[in-house]
Design a protein around this motif. Structure first.
Motif, PDB file in Angstrom:
ATOM      1  N   PHE B 158      59.885  35.628  17.001  1.00 32.84           N
ATOM      2  CA  PHE B 158      60.367  34.316  17.452  1.00 32.84           C
ATOM      3  C   PHE B 158      59.985  33.223  16.456  1.00 32.84           C
ATOM      4  O   PHE B 158      60.766  32.298  16.212  1.00 32.84           O
ATOM      5  N   HIS B 159      58.792  33.345  15.902  1.00 32.71           N
ATOM      6  CA  HIS B 159      58.359  32.345  14.924  1.00 32.71           C
ATOM      7  C   HIS B 159      59.265  32.371  13.690  1.00 32.71           C
ATOM      8  O   HIS B 159      59.758  31.332  13.241  1.00 32.71           O
ATOM      9  N   ILE B 160      59.517  33.566  13.181  1.00 33.38           N
ATOM     10  CA  ILE B 160      60.323  33.688  11.967  1.00 33.38           C
ATOM     11  C   ILE B 160      61.767  33.255  12.237  1.00 33.38           C
ATOM     12  O   ILE B 160      62.386  32.550  11.435  1.00 33.38           O
ATOM     13  N   ALA B 161      62.311  33.665  13.391  1.00 31.54           N
ATOM     14  CA  ALA B 161      63.709  33.336  13.691  1.00 31.54           C
ATOM     15  C   ALA B 161      63.940  31.837  13.778  1.00 31.54           C
ATOM     16  O   ALA B 161      64.967  31.334  13.324  1.00 31.54           O
ATOM     17  N   SER B 162      62.968  31.116  14.332  1.00 30.81           N
ATOM     18  CA  SER B 162      63.242  29.721  14.698  1.00 30.81           C
ATOM     19  C   SER B 162      62.690  28.688  13.735  1.00 30.81           C
ATOM     20  O   SER B 162      63.024  27.515  13.832  1.00 30.81           O
ATOM     21  N   THR B 163      61.833  29.097  12.794  1.00 29.73           N
ATOM     22  CA  THR B 163      61.245  28.107  11.887  1.00 29.73           C
ATOM     23  C   THR B 163      61.866  28.234  10.500  1.00 29.73           C
ATOM     24  O   THR B 163      62.606  29.179  10.226  1.00 29.73           O
ATOM     25  N   GLY B 164      61.549  27.296   9.624  1.00 31.98           N
ATOM     26  CA  GLY B 164      62.113  27.314   8.277  1.00 31.98           C
ATOM     27  C   GLY B 164      63.622  27.273   8.364  1.00 31.98           C
ATOM     28  O   GLY B 164      64.183  26.531   9.168  1.00 31.98           O
ATOM     29  N   ARG B 165      64.289  28.060   7.536  1.00 37.71           N
ATOM     30  CA  ARG B 165      65.730  28.209   7.710  1.00 37.71           C
ATOM     31  C   ARG B 165      65.942  29.270   8.778  1.00 37.71           C
ATOM     32  O   ARG B 165      65.585  30.435   8.565  1.00 37.71           O
ATOM     33  N   PRO B 166      66.486  28.903   9.931  1.00 34.72           N
ATOM     34  CA  PRO B 166      66.567  29.879  11.023  1.00 34.72           C
ATOM     35  C   PRO B 166      67.428  31.082  10.656  1.00 34.72           C
ATOM     36  O   PRO B 166      68.254  31.006   9.745  1.00 34.72           O
ATOM     37  N   GLY B 167      67.242  32.171  11.400  1.00 40.31           N
ATOM     38  CA  GLY B 167      68.032  33.362  11.121  1.00 40.31           C
ATOM     39  C   GLY B 167      67.731  34.452  12.122  1.00 40.31           C
ATOM     40  O   GLY B 167      66.824  34.307  12.956  1.00 40.31           O
ATOM     41  N   PRO B 168      68.478  35.541  12.084  1.00 42.66           N
ATOM     42  CA  PRO B 168      68.272  36.617  13.034  1.00 42.66           C
ATOM     43  C   PRO B 168      67.110  37.544  12.638  1.00 42.66           C
ATOM     44  O   PRO B 168      66.924  37.841  11.463  1.00 42.66           O
ATOM     45  N   VAL B 169      66.334  37.964  13.635  1.00 42.05           N
ATOM     46  CA  VAL B 169      65.258  38.934  13.429  1.00 42.05           C
ATOM     47  C   VAL B 169      65.511  40.111  14.367  1.00 42.05           C
ATOM     48  O   VAL B 169      65.722  39.909  15.571  1.00 42.05           O
ATOM     49  N   VAL B 170      65.542  41.306  13.817  1.00 41.74           N
ATOM     50  CA  VAL B 170      65.769  42.503  14.620  1.00 41.74           C
ATOM     51  C   VAL B 170      64.431  43.176  14.933  1.00 41.74           C
ATOM     52  O   VAL B 170      63.580  43.301  14.042  1.00 41.74           O
ATOM     53  N   VAL B 171      64.238  43.567  16.181  1.00 42.51           N
ATOM     54  CA  VAL B 171      63.059  44.360  16.552  1.00 42.51           C
ATOM     55  C   VAL B 171      63.565  45.671  17.160  1.00 42.51           C
ATOM     56  O   VAL B 171      64.207  45.677  18.208  1.00 42.51           O
ATOM     57  N   ASP B 172      63.305  46.750  16.451  1.00 40.29           N
ATOM     58  CA  ASP B 172      63.799  48.070  16.836  1.00 40.29           C
ATOM     59  C   ASP B 172      62.678  48.782  17.607  1.00 40.29           C
ATOM     60  O   ASP B 172      61.565  48.931  17.085  1.00 40.29           O
ATOM     61  N   ILE B 173      62.982  49.208  18.842  1.00 37.72           N
ATOM     62  CA  ILE B 173      61.919  49.716  19.719  1.00 37.72           C
ATOM     63  C   ILE B 173      62.213  51.149  20.158  1.00 37.72           C
ATOM     64  O   ILE B 173      63.092  51.384  20.989  1.00 37.72           O
ATOM     65  N   PRO B 174      61.478  52.121  19.630  1.00 35.92           N
ATOM     66  CA  PRO B 174      61.690  53.519  20.030  1.00 35.92           C
ATOM     67  C   PRO B 174      61.433  53.720  21.529  1.00 35.92           C
ATOM     68  O   PRO B 174      60.573  53.067  22.120  1.00 35.92           O
ATOM     69  N   LYS B 175      62.192  54.644  22.097  1.00 35.78           N
ATOM     70  CA  LYS B 175      62.179  54.811  23.549  1.00 35.78           C
ATOM     71  C   LYS B 175      60.816  55.243  24.090  1.00 35.78           C
ATOM     72  O   LYS B 175      60.390  54.789  25.156  1.00 35.78           O
ATOM     73  N   ASP B 176      60.117  56.093  23.347  1.00 39.03           N
ATOM     74  CA  ASP B 176      58.814  56.538  23.878  1.00 39.03           C
ATOM     75  C   ASP B 176      57.821  55.384  23.912  1.00 39.03           C
ATOM     76  O   ASP B 176      56.960  55.328  24.797  1.00 39.03           O
ATOM     77  N   ILE B 177      57.961  54.446  22.983  1.00 42.51           N
ATOM     78  CA  ILE B 177      57.030  53.310  22.968  1.00 42.51           C
ATOM     79  C   ILE B 177      57.272  52.398  24.173  1.00 42.51           C
ATOM     80  O   ILE B 177      56.330  51.908  24.792  1.00 42.51           O
ATOM     81  N   SER B 178      58.554  52.223  24.532  1.00 45.44           N
ATOM     82  CA  SER B 178      58.807  51.369  25.702  1.00 45.44           C
ATOM     83  C   SER B 178      58.541  52.113  27.013  1.00 45.44           C
ATOM     84  O   SER B 178      58.202  51.507  28.021  1.00 45.44           O
ATOM     85  N   ALA B 179      58.652  53.453  26.983  1.00 47.21           N
ATOM     86  CA  ALA B 179      58.512  54.215  28.228  1.00 47.21           C
ATOM     87  C   ALA B 179      57.055  54.530  28.572  1.00 47.21           C
ATOM     88  O   ALA B 179      56.680  54.553  29.747  1.00 47.21           O
ATOM     89  N   ASN B 180      56.249  54.780  27.546  1.00 47.35           N
ATOM     90  CA  ASN B 180      54.888  55.261  27.807  1.00 47.35           C
ATOM     91  C   ASN B 180      53.962  54.149  28.277  1.00 47.35           C
ATOM     92  O   ASN B 180      54.164  52.987  27.952  1.00 47.35           O
ATOM     93  N   PRO B 181      52.935  54.543  29.031  1.00 40.56           N
ATOM     94  CA  PRO B 181      51.953  53.541  29.462  1.00 40.56           C
ATOM     95  C   PRO B 181      51.237  52.920  28.252  1.00 40.56           C
ATOM     96  O   PRO B 181      51.062  53.578  27.224  1.00 40.56           O
ATOM     97  N   CYS B 182      50.891  51.679  28.426  1.00 40.49           N
ATOM     98  CA  CYS B 182      50.222  50.972  27.341  1.00 40.49           C
ATOM     99  C   CYS B 182      48.915  50.412  27.885  1.00 40.49           C
ATOM    100  O   CYS B 182      48.914  49.664  28.860  1.00 40.49           O
ATOM    101  N   PHE B 183      47.820  50.833  27.285  1.00 33.94           N
ATOM    102  CA  PHE B 183      46.510  50.453  27.823  1.00 33.94           C
ATOM    103  C   PHE B 183      45.866  49.304  27.076  1.00 33.94           C
ATOM    104  O   PHE B 183      44.967  48.657  27.552  1.00 33.94           O
ATOM    105  N   ASP B 184      46.332  49.055  25.866  1.00 32.76           N
ATOM    106  CA  ASP B 184      45.683  48.020  25.054  1.00 32.76           C
ATOM    107  C   ASP B 184      46.729  47.356  24.172  1.00 32.76           C
ATOM    108  O   ASP B 184      47.627  48.028  23.653  1.00 32.76           O
ATOM    109  N   THR B 185      46.644  46.042  24.049  1.00 33.25           N
ATOM    110  CA  THR B 185      47.586  45.345  23.182  1.00 33.25           C
ATOM    111  C   THR B 185      46.844  44.401  22.246  1.00 33.25           C
ATOM    112  O   THR B 185      45.749  43.925  22.552  1.00 33.25           O
ATOM    113  N   ASP B 186      47.484  44.138  21.125  1.00 37.46           N
ATOM    114  CA  ASP B 186      46.910  43.253  20.111  1.00 37.46           C
ATOM    115  C   ASP B 186      47.290  41.820  20.450  1.00 37.46           C
ATOM    116  O   ASP B 186      48.452  41.430  20.302  1.00 37.46           O
ATOM    117  N   GLU B 187      46.333  41.049  20.928  1.00 36.98           N
ATOM    118  CA  GLU B 187      46.633  39.667  21.319  1.00 36.98           C
ATOM    119  C   GLU B 187      46.149  38.660  20.277  1.00 36.98           C
ATOM    120  O   GLU B 187      46.134  37.458  20.518  1.00 36.98           O
TER     121      GLU B 187
END
Lengths: 173, 572
Positions: B158-187
């Motif tokens: 979101f930061h890259i898309a909306s600041t400077g000269r705006p533009g599209p940013v793609v985030v490609d998310i593999p299915k196992d990463i979205s499906a599996n439980p997540c116990f810890d995140t980088d905040e």
């Protein structure tokens, strides 16, 4: 004109593709590439030799490279005093009769023999591209079986001379 | 997501990667997602279904519709548009929109599903190398390697898309990463050493510019979309009001400066006004604010602004000097640069003769069109809509003749009213973009001015209009031809109309009817004139099939390869 550009980049998957893709899209011709890790964790350095038409094209290339999020720093080394080296391995047809002769040729180039077989000899040489070219030319009459070159890698010298004395250091003029 | 028919499902105890993604989107204050489900995004759609967060998902009927809608949304709301599609064909259907957003600097975050990491690279079902495909047409792209890094990637995206000269940013998310439980995140906060846009101008460069303004005898300002992105419209207006510098614009810069202002010369470029193009040719100071000197603006570069000191304010340093040699480069956000210029400008130019000359030229060479005895031309229809809507609706277009006529005859007085595909020139952009605009600005009047060719590329989004009863006004300027192609074939290919006359088309009124939308077909000026005001101003979706004369061409015109001073069709 040939220019040497070095990039400091985040070591992420796809970053080389990003950079070469950009050069392809903007129609810059790459002469050589070398990539390796740096002293910093997660940071790599790429050295490109590119062939560009003029200074304006070159400026456009550095600007476009700088726009890449994973590219941290772009340096055009061409007008600086630099140390630049390339490594080449050359496999030549050789028999017991010609081995000594070849030894005599490669010695002034400070090249070394790294592999010997019944009918061939492999040498390794390091230096500026023109030195490597010169050695290849001298070895060609014996019959070259294979060549592997790393491409140029470079950085700026510790001491940067004033503009007047620059030409003698410059590599690609 | 609030769904009416939501059963009392039980949420899993642990969060999945998809839940983490949805939380990250909520944190970015996303209120609308344009998308289409599929295999690889099933976990994400499940998380959306379960989420209590207050945002809407707009199910378009094709992924291309979703991304154009997100572009329209981003354009009028100046907020990052969000798109969600599945792997493989879902992602590849987005490509046109991603490239379009890249060319026109629109902030988008595009989320694509990907096959599971366990099968990546095996040519698995619905696998496509989205990273490889989108690298040259995105500002940046990511493939998520673990759910741990997801929140940070979303923040960066979101930061890259909306600041400077705006533009599209793609985030490609593999299915196992979205499906599996997540116990810890980088905040932890993100750090992007390779991305530090220059926002504020170098005051010394502005000093040079102020000096150049003072010295100029024939100054001219060119506005690009950068004026809108930088929020510089008010300060620009202040400067122009005070120092009376004439203003011209690129296609995408329309609305950055009020079109009814006495200093506005109209659009410049291939189909710009004669006065604008001659002003660029003759000026001695050209101040480009946030335009990229695109070839449709400059024509042959050899003849472009030959006599001018060129100043270029742009947030993207790579645009400065790319096409036109620049004397006063200013790398900056347009708003910051113009504020600093306003502060430093103490004395304006002495240029009354120049103003008189341009005023006379505008009077001598107005835009014109034919008025046939019978039937109507598109320019007249556009002008009529402009008048009946008091010139203030949001207008979207595709590419081609109708786009140029809208640019010429629709006079935008406010910013963010004009939504068009400029750089990529995408047919089928206008209608789905209008859907996005209407969702972004429910209270505003939104009109999609489209051609019969472009509309047929993305008309499936009529379903969204029907479903949500969006009061979008669709005006098909129907000449039963691909007008601009036909025009070029007439002018440059000796009237060999190869595949450009398309007489066979659906009955658009019946088509509208089948979606439950009121449809009208107008063939005469009388019909059009008597009903258009009511239809444009009521609160219902409306489709109008306006039959316009096929042979009408866009003039004036700079023939390809010529300088912009070399226009044809300047007068009837």
């Amino acid at each position: 004109m040939k220019r040497i550009v070095t990039l400091v980049v985040q070591n992420r998957s796809g970053v080389l593709n990003r950079v070469t893709g950009l050069m392809h899209k903007r129609q810059f011709n790459i002469e050589s590439i070398s990539v390796g890790r740096t002293e910093q964790e997660g940071i790599s350095k790429m050295t490109f030799v590119v062939d560009v038409e003029d200074h304006r094209k070159m400026e456009q290339l550095t600007k476009q490279l700088n726009k890449q999020i994973d590219v941290i720093k772009v340096t055009d080394l061409s007008d600086k005093a630099v140390v630049a080296r390339e490594l080449a391995m050359i496999k030549i047809v050789a028999n017991p009769g010609t081995r000594n002769e070849i030894q005599g040729i490669i010695e002034p180039f400070r090249a070394s023999v790294i592999d010997v077989s019944k009918d061939s000899l492999s040498v390794q040489v390091t230096g500026k591209p023109d030195k490597i070219e010169a050695l290849i030319d001298l070895l060609r009459p014996y019959g070259i079986k294979d060549i592997a070159r790393t491409g140029l890698t470079a950085f700026s010298r510790g001491h940067q001379p004033q503009a007047a004395e620059l030409t003698q250091y410059s590599l690609l003029k | 997501m609030k769904l009416d028919m939501k059963p009392a499902g039980t949420a899993p105890a642990t969060k999945t990667g998809a839940d983490v993604l949805v939380d990250a989107l909520v944190e970015q204050q996303v209120d609308t997602i344009f998308g289409y489900p599929g295999g690889a995004v099933l976990p994400i759609y499940d998380a959306l279904y379960r989420s209590e967060a207050d945002f809407q998902h707009i199910l378009t009927r094709h992924e291309q519709g979703a991304i154009h809608a997100a572009e329209g949304y981003a354009r009028v709301k100046r907020k990052t548009g969000v798109v969600l599609a599945t792997s493989g064909p879902g992602a590849t259907n987005l490509i046109t929109g991603i490239a379009d957003a890249m060319m026109d600097s629109l902030p988008l975050v595009v989320l694509t599903g990907q096959v599971a990491t366990t099968v990546t690279g095996t040519d698995a079902f619905q696998e496509a190398d989205v990273m490889g495909i989108t690298t040259p047409i995105t500002k940046h792209n990511y493939q998520v390697q673990s759910a741990y890094e997801l929140p940070k990637i979303i923040k960066e995206a979101f930061h890259i898309a909306s600041t400077g000269r705006p533009g599209p940013v793609v985030v490609d998310i593999p299915k196992d990463i979205s499906a599996n439980p997540c116990f810890d995140t980088d905040e932890s906060p993100f750090h992007l050493p390779g991305y530090q846009p220059t926002i504020n101008p170098n005051p010394l460069q502005i000093k040079k510019l102020a000096e150049a303004v003072k010295q100029a005898k024939k100054p001219l300002v060119l506005t690009g979309a950068g004026v809108l992105h930088g929020g510089a419209t008010d300060v620009l207006l202040d400067i122009i009001n005070e120092y009376r510098i004439p203003v011209t614009s690129t296609l995408l810069g329309l609305g950055a400066f009020p079109a009814d202002h006495e200093m506005f010369l109209g659009m410049a470029g291939m189909h710009g006004t004669y006065t604008s193009n001659m002003a660029i040719t003759d000026c001695d100071l050209l101040i480009n604010v946030g335009a990229r000197f695109d070839d449709r603006l400059t024509g042959n570069l050899e003849h472009f602004a030959k006599n001018a000191v060129v100043a270029h304010i742009d947030i993207d340093p790579a645009e400065i000097g790319k096409n036109v040699p620049t004397h006063i480069p200013v790398v900056s956000d347009s708003g910051a640069a113009l504020k600093e210029l306003k502060r430093q400008l103490k004395e304006g130019p002495d240029h009354q003769a120049w103003l008189d000359e341009l005023k006379q030229s505008s009077k001598d060479y107005p835009l014109w069109y034919n008025t046939p005895k019978e039937g109507m031309v598109a320019q007249w229809a556009i002008k009529e809509i402009h008048e009946k809507t008091k010139g203030d609706p949001i207008v979207t277009t595709d590419v081609g003749q109708h786009q140029m006529w809208a640019a010429q005859f629709f006079h935008f007085r406010r910013p963010d009213r004009w939504v068009t595909s400029g750089g990529l020139g995408t047919m089928g952009f206008g209608f789905p973009a209008a859907v996005g605009c209407q969702l972004a600005e429910p209270e505003e009047r939104v009109i999609a001015l489209v051609g019969d060719g472009g509309f047929q590329m993305t008309l499936q989004e009529l379903s969204v209009v029907q479903e949500r009863n969006l009061p979008v006004k669709i005006v098909i300027l129907n000449n039963q031809a691909l007008g601009m192609v036909r025009q070029w074939q007439e002018e440059f290919y000796e009237e060999r109309y190869s595949e450009s006359i398309v007489g066979c088309q659906p009955d658009f009124v019946k088509l509208a009817d089948s979606y439950g939308i009121q449809g009208y077909k107008f063939e005469t000026r009388e019909e059009f004139e008597s009903q258009i005001g009511e239809l444009m101003n009521n609160d219902q979706p409306v489709l109008i099939d306006a039959r316009v004369i096929q042979q009408e061409n866009v003039f004036p015109m700079v023939p390809p390869g010529r300088g912009i001073n070399d226009m044809v069709g300047v007068k009837p």
